[in-house]
Design a protein around this motif. Structure first.
Motif, PDB file in Angstrom:
ATOM      1  N   ASP A   1       0.824  -1.206   0.000  1.00  0.00           N
ATOM      2  CA  ASP A   1       0.000   0.000   0.000  1.00  0.00           C
ATOM      3  C   ASP A   1       0.863   1.263   0.000  1.00  0.00           C
ATOM      4  O   ASP A   1       2.099   1.194  -0.015  1.00  0.00           O
ATOM      5  CB  ASP A   1      -1.010  -0.015   1.156  1.00  0.00           C
ATOM      6  N   THR A   2       0.213   2.412   0.015  1.00  0.00           N
ATOM      7  CA  THR A   2       0.924   3.699  -0.058  1.00  0.00           C
ATOM      8  C   THR A   2       1.785   3.976   1.164  1.00  0.00           C
ATOM      9  O   THR A   2       2.661   4.825   1.112  1.00  0.00           O
ATOM     10  CB  THR A   2      -0.069   4.856  -0.256  1.00  0.00           C
ATOM     11  N   LYS A   3       1.564   3.225   2.253  1.00  0.00           N
ATOM     12  CA  LYS A   3       2.388   3.370   3.458  1.00  0.00           C
ATOM     13  C   LYS A   3       3.505   2.328   3.481  1.00  0.00           C
ATOM     14  O   LYS A   3       4.147   2.123   4.499  1.00  0.00           O
ATOM     15  CB  LYS A   3       1.522   3.253   4.716  1.00  0.00           C
ATOM     16  N   LYS A   4       3.693   1.638   2.360  1.00  0.00           N
ATOM     17  CA  LYS A   4       4.732   0.611   2.196  1.00  0.00           C
ATOM     18  C   LYS A   4       4.482  -0.648   3.031  1.00  0.00           C
ATOM     19  O   LYS A   4       5.398  -1.421   3.286  1.00  0.00           O
ATOM     20  CB  LYS A   4       6.135   1.162   2.494  1.00  0.00           C
ATOM     21  N   ALA A   5       3.251  -0.862   3.450  1.00  0.00           N
ATOM     22  CA  ALA A   5       2.887  -2.065   4.202  1.00  0.00           C
ATOM     23  C   ALA A   5       2.327  -3.114   3.246  1.00  0.00           C
ATOM     24  O   ALA A   5       1.560  -2.783   2.343  1.00  0.00           O
ATOM     25  CB  ALA A   5       1.852  -1.736   5.273  1.00  0.00           C
ATOM     26  N   GLU A   6       2.721  -4.372   3.449  1.00  0.00           N
ATOM     27  CA  GLU A   6       2.178  -5.462   2.644  1.00  0.00           C
ATOM     28  C   GLU A   6       0.772  -5.797   3.116  1.00  0.00           C
ATOM     29  O   GLU A   6       0.539  -5.950   4.314  1.00  0.00           O
ATOM     30  CB  GLU A   6       3.056  -6.711   2.751  1.00  0.00           C
ATOM     31  N   GLN A   7      -0.135  -5.911   2.184  1.00  0.00           N
ATOM     32  CA  GLN A   7      -1.516  -6.286   2.458  1.00  0.00           C
ATOM     33  C   GLN A   7      -1.798  -7.568   1.678  1.00  0.00           C
ATOM     34  O   GLN A   7      -1.706  -7.575   0.452  1.00  0.00           O
ATOM     35  CB  GLN A   7      -2.480  -5.182   2.019  1.00  0.00           C
ATOM     36  N   VAL A   8      -2.118  -8.639   2.387  1.00  0.00           N
ATOM     37  CA  VAL A   8      -2.383  -9.931   1.752  1.00  0.00           C
ATOM     38  C   VAL A   8      -3.864 -10.237   1.905  1.00  0.00           C
ATOM     39  O   VAL A   8      -4.420 -10.157   3.001  1.00  0.00           O
ATOM     40  CB  VAL A   8      -1.547 -11.059   2.400  1.00  0.00           C
ATOM     41  N   GLY A   9      -4.505 -10.576   0.790  1.00  0.00           N
ATOM     42  CA  GLY A   9      -5.918 -10.905   0.846  1.00  0.00           C
ATOM     43  C   GLY A   9      -6.289 -11.957  -0.188  1.00  0.00           C
ATOM     44  O   GLY A   9      -5.528 -12.214  -1.138  1.00  0.00           O
ATOM     45  N   LEU A  10      -7.432 -12.553   0.028  1.00  0.00           N
ATOM     46  CA  LEU A  10      -7.968 -13.492  -0.951  1.00  0.00           C
ATOM     47  C   LEU A  10      -8.213 -12.742  -2.248  1.00  0.00           C
ATOM     48  O   LEU A  10      -8.681 -11.598  -2.232  1.00  0.00           O
ATOM     49  CB  LEU A  10      -9.292 -14.079  -0.456  1.00  0.00           C
TER      50      LEU A  10
END
Length: 114
Positions: free
Chosen positions: A51-60
């Motif tokens: 995301d724009t905050k450089k955090a990984e977001q994992v989702g189905l």
């Protein structure tokens, strides 16, 4: 009309509070912008977005845009690094037998920005 006794009103208030707390919460879908990092499949297929905050977001990966990827269990390499806006909600994780194992974040729609 008769007035409720204070005990009856209090009891009713407690019942309403308990019911409100036990009712399932329905989270609204939200959007997120980021870049596609990866796509992997096991019993379910997962998309990872930074995301724009450089955090990984994992989702189905349940968006219509994922249908072919899910079927082939791979995402074409040209999508890696693409900037996207995704609609995020809740989805159900299924085991190989199709039984619900739990819920987690799910990408419901993908809009490619570049």
């Amino acid at each position: 009309m008769k007035q409720m006794s204070s005990l009856s009103a209090s009891a009713l208030f407690v019942v309403v509070i308990v019911l409100a707390q036990s009712a399932p919460s329905v989270a609204k879908d939200r959007t997120m912008t980021g870049n596609i990092r990866s796509f992997e499949c096991g019993d379910n297929c997962y998309l990872t977005i930074v995301d724009t905050k450089k955090a990984e977001q994992v989702g189905l990966c349940v968006a219509p845009e994922c249908a072919n990827w899910n079927e082939r269990t791979s995402m074409p390499a040209r999508y890696k690094g693409k900037r996207v806006t995704v609609t995020v909600g809740q989805g159900q994780q299924l085991n190989d037998a199709g039984e619900v194992m739990g819920e987690m974040m799910a990408f419901k729609k993908i809009k490619f920005l570049d």
